[in-house]
Design a protein around this motif. Structure first.
Motif, PDB file in Angstrom:
ATOM      1  N   TRP A  57      -2.893  25.733 -22.983  1.00 55.29           N
ATOM      2  CA  TRP A  57      -2.844  27.435 -22.523  1.00 55.29           C
ATOM      3  C   TRP A  57      -1.933  27.595 -21.293  1.00 55.29           C
ATOM      4  CZ3 TRP A  57      -5.239  31.430 -25.664  1.00 55.29           C
ATOM      5  CH2 TRP A  57      -5.726  31.059 -26.864  1.00 55.29           C
TER       6      TRP A  57
ATOM      7  N   TYR B  26      -4.905  34.559 -20.876  1.00 60.07           N
ATOM      8  CA  TYR B  26      -4.710  33.261 -21.186  1.00 60.07           C
ATOM      9  C   TYR B  26      -3.836  33.431 -22.355  1.00 60.07           C
ATOM     10  CZ  TYR B  26      -8.453  32.203 -18.019  1.00 60.07           C
ATOM     11  OH  TYR B  26      -9.035  31.893 -16.774  1.00 60.07           O
ATOM     12  N   LYS B  27      -2.606  32.625 -22.542  1.00 59.74           N
ATOM     13  CA  LYS B  27      -2.043  32.625 -23.496  1.00 59.74           C
ATOM     14  C   LYS B  27      -1.714  31.159 -24.316  1.00 59.74           C
ATOM     15  CE  LYS B  27       0.263  36.806 -21.996  1.00 59.74           C
ATOM     16  NZ  LYS B  27       1.510  37.470 -21.714  1.00 59.74           N
ATOM     17  N   ARG B  28      -1.685  30.970 -25.361  1.00 58.82           N
ATOM     18  CA  ARG B  28      -1.503  29.531 -26.035  1.00 58.82           C
ATOM     19  C   ARG B  28      -0.057  29.448 -25.867  1.00 58.82           C
ATOM     20  NH1 ARG B  28      -3.293  30.165 -30.732  1.00 58.82           N
ATOM     21  NH2 ARG B  28      -1.456  29.845 -31.807  1.00 58.82           N
TER      22      ARG B  28
ATOM     23  N   TRP C 284      -4.516  36.791 -27.233  1.00 62.65           N
ATOM     24  CA  TRP C 284      -4.648  36.304 -26.146  1.00 62.65           C
ATOM     25  C   TRP C 284      -6.198  36.357 -25.616  1.00 62.65           C
ATOM     26  CZ3 TRP C 284      -0.110  39.930 -24.295  1.00 62.65           C
ATOM     27  CH2 TRP C 284       1.059  39.405 -24.691  1.00 62.65           C
TER      28      TRP C 284
END
Length: 324
Positions: free
Chosen positions: A23, A178-180, A192
């Protein structure tokens, strides 16, 4: 085939700010979520809810000339004032048009903090993984030498940097998103994650919604330095058990309550007012609040009630002060 802006990808809250493997993290800005596109000279600046905001932000429309044609960005509109994010200036600007909007743009210029790339020179990038979209966004800023009103949102996979960003609350940063790294851009999907910085503090109960015997939410106050009780925010809805506990600690307002004749908005930016019952401003409660404040220091988002503080008196509660 005509390309149209997608619905924005959304977030879901998490209780832990830890950065997981695979992430990336970005600061969460206290502003207006916005999507912008430029296509054959036509600029669209749309809010999360679909409101067209271009007339209110002429500097962003003019700045779109820096972008390549057939390009679209996702990001946040923000205004900085005296070293902090000033959401109230954005709120004021949203109502302005024409010459009024131009004057406001000169006095309180907005920046578009870009954190995602949806289209690039005619290529739809929403099916690209985040790491590829991010690399292309960074290249766009570097190759075009984008300047105000454009700003590139930071992104990191370093846990130490994430911990540093969590200390930025004083300038109005709300937390983290948070972004994968391998995730595509999915319109309307809560793919997200977001973590909001919260603090625990005290306030005085000055009124309630619902009856005093079964309050539904609490209206909170703090004294200012002139000794006047000022409204600072409202709690989220109380559970039945919490309502019963708090009800036993409240007393009806006596004559001369400092909020007599006041009206209270049902939410930030709405003209709808609450039906409230004043109570004797003697009960102190402990609440959890995030960092979003207006210019007077009031909480823009509902507070979470933790517990009554019968061991404290109103004089123990911090003064209401505007943000630094």
């Amino acid at each position: 085939m005509t390309w149209t802006l997608p619905e924005p990808m959304l977030t879901s809250p998490v209780p832990d700010p830890g950065l997981r493997p695979g992430w990336a993290a970005e600061p969460k800005w206290d502003g207006f979520r916005a999507l912008v596109s430029v296509d054959s000279g036509q600029v669209v600046l749309r809010s999360r809810r679909g409101t067209e905001m271009a007339p209110a932000f002429p500097e962003v429309v003019a700045g779109a000339a820096q972008l390549p044609d057939a390009t679209a960005l996702d990001g946040e509109l923000v205004v900085w004032e005296e070293g902090r994010l000033a959401f109230e200036r954005l709120q004021d600007r949203l109502q302005r048009r024409g010459a009024g909007a131009a004057r406001a743009a000169a006095e309180w210029p907005a920046h578009f903090v870009a954190f995602d790339l949806l289209r690039l020179s005619g290529t739809d990038t929403t099916l690209w993984p985040y790491r590829r979209r991010r690399a292309a966004l960074e290249s766009l800023f570097a190759a075009r030498r984008l300047s105000a009103p454009w700003a590139l949102c930071p992104s990191t996979t370093d846990p130490d940097t994430v911990r540093e960003w969590l200390t930025w609350a004083a300038v109005g940063m709300e937390g983290l998103v948070y972004k994968r790294l391998d995730s595509t851009y999915q319109p309307s999907v809560r793919g997200w994650r977001k973590y909001k910085v919260r603090e625990t503090t005290e306030a005085i109960v000055g009124a309630v919604t619902g009856p005093v015997t079964a309050p539904r939410s609490l209206l909170l106050g703090r004294y200012n330095e002139r000794g006047r009780l000022q409204y600072t925010g409202r709690t989220t809805a109380l559970t039945q058990a919490t309502s019963s506990t708090v009800a036993g600690l409240l007393a009806p307002a006596r004559p001369g309550h400092p909020w007599t004749g006041w009206s209270f908005a049902a939410g930030w930016g709405t003209r709808e007012t609450l039906d409230v019952t004043l109570v004797d401003p003697e009960l102190v409660v402990e609440v959890g609040v995030d960092v979003a404040r207006d210019a007077a220091g009031r909480w823009r988002h509902p507070a979470r009630l933790h517990r009554p503080r019968t061991d404290l008196s109103p004089t123990d509660v911090p003064f209401l002060r505007p943000p630094p």
